[in-house]
Design a protein around this motif. Structure first.
Motif, mmCIF file in Angstrom:
data_model
loop_
_atom_site.group_PDB
_atom_site.id
_atom_site.type_symbol
_atom_site.label_atom_id
_atom_site.label_comp_id
_atom_site.label_asym_id
_atom_site.label_seq_id
_atom_site.Cartn_x
_atom_site.Cartn_y
_atom_site.Cartn_z
ATOM 1 N N LEU A 83 0.610 4.138 -2.628
ATOM 2 C CA LEU A 83 0.387 5.515 -2.196
ATOM 3 C C LEU A 83 1.476 6.441 -2.720
ATOM 4 O O LEU A 83 1.228 7.602 -3.049
ATOM 5 C CB LEU A 83 0.332 5.570 -0.663
ATOM 6 N N ARG A 85 0.829 -1.209 0.000
ATOM 7 C CA ARG A 85 0.000 0.000 0.000
ATOM 8 C C ARG A 85 0.862 1.258 0.000
ATOM 9 O O ARG A 85 0.513 2.270 -0.610
ATOM 10 C CB ARG A 85 -0.933 -0.020 1.202
ATOM 11 N N TRP A 136 -8.161 6.533 -2.660
ATOM 12 C CA TRP A 136 -7.572 5.615 -1.678
ATOM 13 C C TRP A 136 -8.634 4.690 -1.085
ATOM 14 O O TRP A 136 -8.380 3.497 -0.906
ATOM 15 C CB TRP A 136 -6.879 6.412 -0.580
#
Length: 825
Positions: free
Chosen positions: A582, A578, A651
């Protein structure tokens, strides 16, 4: 009553008295007052005994009195007469005027002629001027002095109204109308120009007062059939004459039909009170007519001159060398002939007509001169185009090529135009020269713009090729130095392209503003390529994030597919994946070509990665207030690709769509653990050894117990595999116990039967399994399932089977049937 309607009536008698009663009776008989504005007045004027009444009777089917030729030529019409024409719409009123130049009134008593003519012009929409063909060009016979006086007095007495003057040329000869009409029109225009006008109407054109039309008719006596045919054609022009485009289609100041009598009476009264009309002197008239005849004769001879026609034909084909000298020799010959023949006429008239002749002659040949200049211009322009193309092909600078080729072409045109000039004409080739220069400049500018456009497009394509795909590749591998690499690539490629582009532009010699503008545009184009590609990547950032997450999560550091054995830290791997996704989002969130530092990545990390995440089910992510904005700190809106609010939404969507992958990994770990958990945990083994030490020692001292335990283990293992105990208890404890209780006894019976069958088999019988197995697990399972139905609805997913062996080591064989394994010894 019908005949009464078309019967003629006298409007004004021979003494000039207005016939009020007669006009009133005429209006009643014709019902003119009912016509409103839908009527038209036509009158005719011309010399006495010129056939005016005959023309009107044939043209409008009226009953005016005609002259009896057998009794000699004398005055027929006295005063002014009225009649309504037959078969023409709208209502058409015709006025027949007393002829001019009549011997009955004498040479000095011309006042009535002038007054009647002026009255006709004032009251009529269409005035027919009857004149003999052989009188065209003769001053008095053509009524030109009379028209001049009428024009002048009419402007002074009446407000402008559009009257159509239709000149009817009688007894037409072989001279075509096309040759007669220009002369007549020119005379009319000259009369108009010579008339003194009030200040308010000083610049008023003839067309404001009159429409001039010209027609010609054959002789009534000699060619009567042709005359009638031509009159019939002329009659058609009076049908719908007040409609747009008709003979009186643009008339003005029309008096309603009910006020026609009063209006005519008032106009006649005003005309009668004006007595200052006069005609030019006889001497001047004769000089004018004769000099004009001579001039027209010379002009006519010139138009048919063989030398002139040959020269004209040659010019139509292309430029002619020595055109000016050849033309001047021809014109001088005709001007000298005019001077010889007109030397005894009035000097003022002779000089004026000579100037008119020169003007007409120059006007005649001027189109040929213009055609010659046109050929010279076309030839010079074509030369410029060819020379410029040849110069550019030799890779000479564009600006210098245009300059040299332009000077050469203009010099060639100047030589040709100087050769075409004649001394008596003040012809000026400057306008054609200016047009040539404009054409050359326009062609040069068009070609320059085309070349500049091609050059710009070439470098734009080069920049697109050098930037688009590399930038896309850098975005795919987004990392900490992505934008630094993009900036380096952008600056390097742009610098190289601008350097080559500047060198190419130098040959065009652009001004500094244009040069800087094109350099700036190319630099801006390169920037737009990067920004466009960044926007494209921002549009598919979610896909990129999921791909990045999948790559980091599903592959190890050596890029090998990750096998979930249960030893991996799924939480840490998920967090790393992640974080990588990101980081990609942070890289794509804004354009960073200006090298200004920003806090996008740190903001996203602190707001999105620090929030607790559930690995079992999807949950909403709690973020800080730092993402509750539509702009990034320090980043301008124009450079923002994904706003903080959009990042938060992306997200959330990203976590939702990748949660299943994490769940699958956790499930794979748990499945792997269950499949490998054969022995109890180490602590349980240690406890068994400590607490069961005495029992173990008893077994070791008595091998019979040990053998018995081993046989019991084999039997238990066979039953475990045969019953598939693990699969039974997957659906719950109670269903598993019920299923086990119903299948236990049949399974034991099948097992014992198999053992009995194996013991009774001869020693040399063929073996069904490898190494003489004591028990066929597959057949045991089939028999047990055939005798005892299952209490569960779900088939087992996996099973294992152990066989009883003597002393050989245990081995397992996987059969083709799914989820079935047989162990043999």
């Amino acid at each position: 009553m019908a005949e009464e309607e078309y019967r003629s009536a006298q409007l004004i008698d021979g003494e000039g008295e207005y016939n009020d009663a007669g006009v009133e009776n005429f209006m009643k008989a014709t019902r003119l007052a009912e016509c409103g504005l839908s009527y038209v007045v036509v009158s005719i004027m011309g010399p006495q005994s010129s056939g005016k009444s005959t023309l009107l009777n044939n043209l409008f089917r009226t009953d005016f009195r005609e002259m009896d030729a057998l009794r000699g030529r004398s005055q027929t019409t006295k005063g002014i007469w009225l009649a309504k024409c037959r078969g023409i719409d709208p209502c058409t009123i015709v006025m027949d005027l007393e002829g001019t130049d009549g011997r009955e009134r004498g040479e000095d008593d011309t006042a009535f002629e002038k007054q009647s003519a002026l009255f006709a012009l004032a009251i009529s929409d269409i005035v027919l001027i009857n004149m003999w063909c052989h009188d065209i060009g003769r001053e008095q016979a053509a009524n030109k002095p009379l028209l001049k006086t009428v024009f002048q007095v009419m402007m002074r007495l009446f407000s402008p109204r559009k009257t159509t003057l239709l000149f009817v040329i009688r007894d037409r000869t072989r001279t075509p109308l096309e040759a007669l009409e220009p002369v007549l029109r020119e005379d009319i225009q000259k009369i108009w120009d010579s008339v003194s006008k009030p200040e308010a109407q000083k610049d008023t054109a003839l067309s404001e007062f009159f429409n001039v039309e010209v027609t010609a008719l054959s002789s009534y006596e000699e060619k009567e059939d042709q005359f009638h045919d031509q009159v019939a054609e002329l009659r058609k022009r009076f049908v719908h004459s007040i409609a747009p485009g008709g003979l009186a289609g643009d008339r003005r100041g029309v008096v309603p039909a009910s006020g026609f009598s009063f209006s005519a009476q008032h106009i006649w009264k005003v005309v009668r009170e004006n007595k200052d009309l006069d005609l030019p002197a006889h001497k001047v008239m004769v000089a004018t007519v004769r000099c004009e005849e001579i001039a027209n004769e010379k002009l006519s001879h010139l138009t048919s001159d063989e030398k002139w026609l040959e020269l004209e034909e040659a010019v139509h084909s292309g430029p002619v060398s020595g055109f000016g000298k050849k033309l001047e020799a021809i014109l001088d010959a005709y001007i000298e002939e005019y001077d010889k023949e007109a030397i005894y006429f009035d000097e003022g008239v002779r000089t004026a007509k000579r100037k008119q002749l020169e003007s007409k002659v120059l006007h005649l040949v001027h189109p040929t001169y213009q055609a010659l200049l046109g050929h010279l211009r076309s030839k010079s322009l074509e030369k410029f185009q060819k020379d410029l193309e040849s110069s550019l092909n030799s890779r000479k600078g564009f600006a210098s090529s245009v300059r040299d080729c332009s000077e050469s072409s203009m010099f060639e045109f100047d030589q040709g135009s100087a050769d075409a000039i004649i001394s008596r004409a003040e012809w000026d080739a400057s306008k054609v020269r200016e047009k040539l220069y404009r054409d050359i400049t326009a062609h040069a500018n068009t070609l320059r713009n085309q070349k500049l456009s091609e050059l710009t497009n070439r470098y734009e394509d080069k920049l697109t090729e050098a930037l688009a795909e590399p930038v896309e590749s850098l975005f795919e591998a987004a990392g900490n130095d992505t934008w630094a690499s993009i900036r380096n690539l952008y600056h390097c490629e742009t610098r190289n392209a601008l350097s080559e582009f500047s060198t190419s532009l130098s040959g065009f010699e652009l001004d500094k503003v244009s040069f800087d503008e094109r350099i700036t545009n190319l630099k801006e184009f390169a920037k737009n390529v990067v920004e466009k590609k960044a926007k494209e990547e921002a549009a598919k950032v979610l896909i990129r994030m999921k791909d990045r997450f999948s790559t980091v999560f599903s592959r190890d550091k050596d890029s090998m597919p990750r096998v979930w054995t249960g030893k991996e830290n799924v939480r840490k791997i998920t967090k790393d994946a992640r974080a990588a996704a990101l980081k990609l989002l942070a890289v794509t969130a804004a354009i960073r070509l200006d090298e200004k530092p920003d806090k996008i990545e740190s903001t996203l990390m602190s707001a999105l990665m620090d929030a607790p995440v559930s690995l079992v089910r999807r949950t909403a992510t709690t973020t800080t207030e730092s993402l509750a904005s539509s702009t990034w700190e320090v980043v301008s809106p124009s450079n923002t690709l994904i706003t903080p609010v959009q990042c938060k939404s992306l997200w959330r969507q990203f976590k939702t769509e990748t949660e299943y992958t994490v769940t699958q990994a956790i499930s794979a770990q748990e499945a792997h653990k269950r499949s490998n958990s054969v022995l109890p945990p180490p602590w349980a083994i240690l406890a068994i050894l400590i607490l069961g030490f005495n029992e173990l020692m008893v077994l070791f001292r008595n091998p019979l117990y040990l053998l018995l335990l081993f046989v019991m283990f084999l039997v238990f293992k066979a039953l475990w595999v045969q019953l598939d105990v693990a699969e039974m208890f997957q659906n719950g404890i109670l269903p598993g116990i019920l299923t086990l209780s119903t299948r236990f006894l049949p399974t034991v019976m099948n097992l014992l039967r198999k053992l009995a069958d194996e013991g009774a088999r001869p020693p040399n019988a063929p073996q069904t399994t490898q190494n003489n197995p004591l028990l066929d697990a597959q057949s045991l399972r089939r028999d047990s399932q055939r005798h005892v139905p299952s209490l569960t609805t779900q088939a087992p997913n996996a099973s294992s089977l152990s066989s009883i062996t003597d002393s050989s080591p245990q081995s397992c064989v996987e059969y083709p049937t799914a989820n079935e394994v047989s162990c043999t010894s």
